[in-house]
Design an enzyme around this catalytic site. Structure first.
Site, PDB file in Angstrom:
ATOM      1  N   GLN A  78       0.824  -1.203   0.000  1.00  0.00           N
ATOM      2  CA  GLN A  78       0.000   0.000   0.000  1.00  0.00           C
ATOM      3  C   GLN A  78       0.863   1.260   0.000  1.00  0.00           C
ATOM      4  O   GLN A  78       1.248   1.770   1.043  1.00  0.00           O
ATOM      5  CB  GLN A  78      -0.943   0.001   1.203  1.00  0.00           C
ATOM      6  CG  GLN A  78      -1.902   1.137   1.151  1.00  0.00           C
ATOM      7  CD  GLN A  78      -3.176   0.846   1.881  1.00  0.00           C
ATOM      8  OE1 GLN A  78      -3.350  -0.188   2.503  1.00  0.00           O
ATOM      9  NE2 GLN A  78      -4.101   1.765   1.810  1.00  0.00           N
ATOM     10  N   PHE A  79       1.158   1.752  -1.191  1.00  0.00           N
ATOM     11  CA  PHE A  79       2.011   2.937  -1.320  1.00  0.00           C
ATOM     12  C   PHE A  79       1.379   4.176  -0.697  1.00  0.00           C
ATOM     13  O   PHE A  79       2.067   5.109  -0.302  1.00  0.00           O
ATOM     14  CB  PHE A  79       2.364   3.201  -2.791  1.00  0.00           C
ATOM     15  CG  PHE A  79       1.273   3.837  -3.601  1.00  0.00           C
ATOM     16  CD1 PHE A  79       1.213   5.213  -3.736  1.00  0.00           C
ATOM     17  CD2 PHE A  79       0.302   3.060  -4.221  1.00  0.00           C
ATOM     18  CE1 PHE A  79       0.205   5.803  -4.484  1.00  0.00           C
ATOM     19  CE2 PHE A  79      -0.702   3.638  -4.966  1.00  0.00           C
ATOM     20  CZ  PHE A  79      -0.753   5.019  -5.093  1.00  0.00           C
ATOM     21  N   THR A  80       0.047   4.190  -0.549  1.00  0.00           N
ATOM     22  CA  THR A  80      -0.614   5.374  -0.016  1.00  0.00           C
ATOM     23  C   THR A  80      -0.280   5.643   1.450  1.00  0.00           C
ATOM     24  O   THR A  80      -0.574   6.723   1.957  1.00  0.00           O
ATOM     25  CB  THR A  80      -2.147   5.277  -0.183  1.00  0.00           C
ATOM     26  OG1 THR A  80      -2.618   4.115   0.487  1.00  0.00           O
ATOM     27  CG2 THR A  80      -2.526   5.235  -1.662  1.00  0.00           C
TER      28      THR A  80
END
Length: 149
Positions: A78-80
């Protein structure tokens, strides 16, 4: 490296209508990687996840690790998690690792968890995923790698 741990009773990841990973009792891990992360960060956080005491002992105190409890892992890239929301209305993701750097680190992280004897299910890196979760507790904590010097 930043990992959100959610203790779960049941969880799954679905991509394009197909379940790619599912667990019963265990942890859902939302895994964020930044451009300065290394294998040292991966090893540190994997050890922390495996050893953190978020499961109750016989006296009802959070005194047992997932290894001692016996649970599974659902790992979701999850890059966010590295979205910077301090300025404006649109998060900046400049601190998130580029996919070509993040993918091998995420895969290494999952392998490190397996080395602790944990069963690891995953989502699919870079894909839009539907994550279903029954949070147990709810218990949610964030683990981060050591600050860089």
């Amino acid at each position: 490296m930043r990992v959100v741990i959610q203790r779960s009773k049941q969880a799954s990841v679905t991509v394009d209508g197909k379940v790619t990973g599912a667990i019963d009792s265990g942890y859902v891990l939302l895994v964020g990687l930044t451009h300065t992360d290394t294998l040292e960060d991966v090893r540190y956080v994997a050890k922390k996840v495996a050893e953190i005491r978020l499961w109750e002992d016989d006296q009802g105190k959070m005194n047992r690790s997932i290894v001692e409890h016996g649970g599974d892992i659902l790992s979701v890239s999850q890059f966010t998690l590295y979205g910077d929301t301090r300025k404006g209305r649109r998060p900046s993701f400049i601190e998130a690792a580029r996919p070509e750097a993040a993918l091998p680190l995420w895969e290494s992280f999952n392998e490190e968890l397996k080395a602790f004897g944990l069963h690891v299910e995953t989502g699919i890196f870079g894909e839009m995923m539907d994550v279903a979760l029954i949070n147990d507790g709810p218990v949610t904590v964030i683990v981060e790698s050591k600050p860089k010097e």
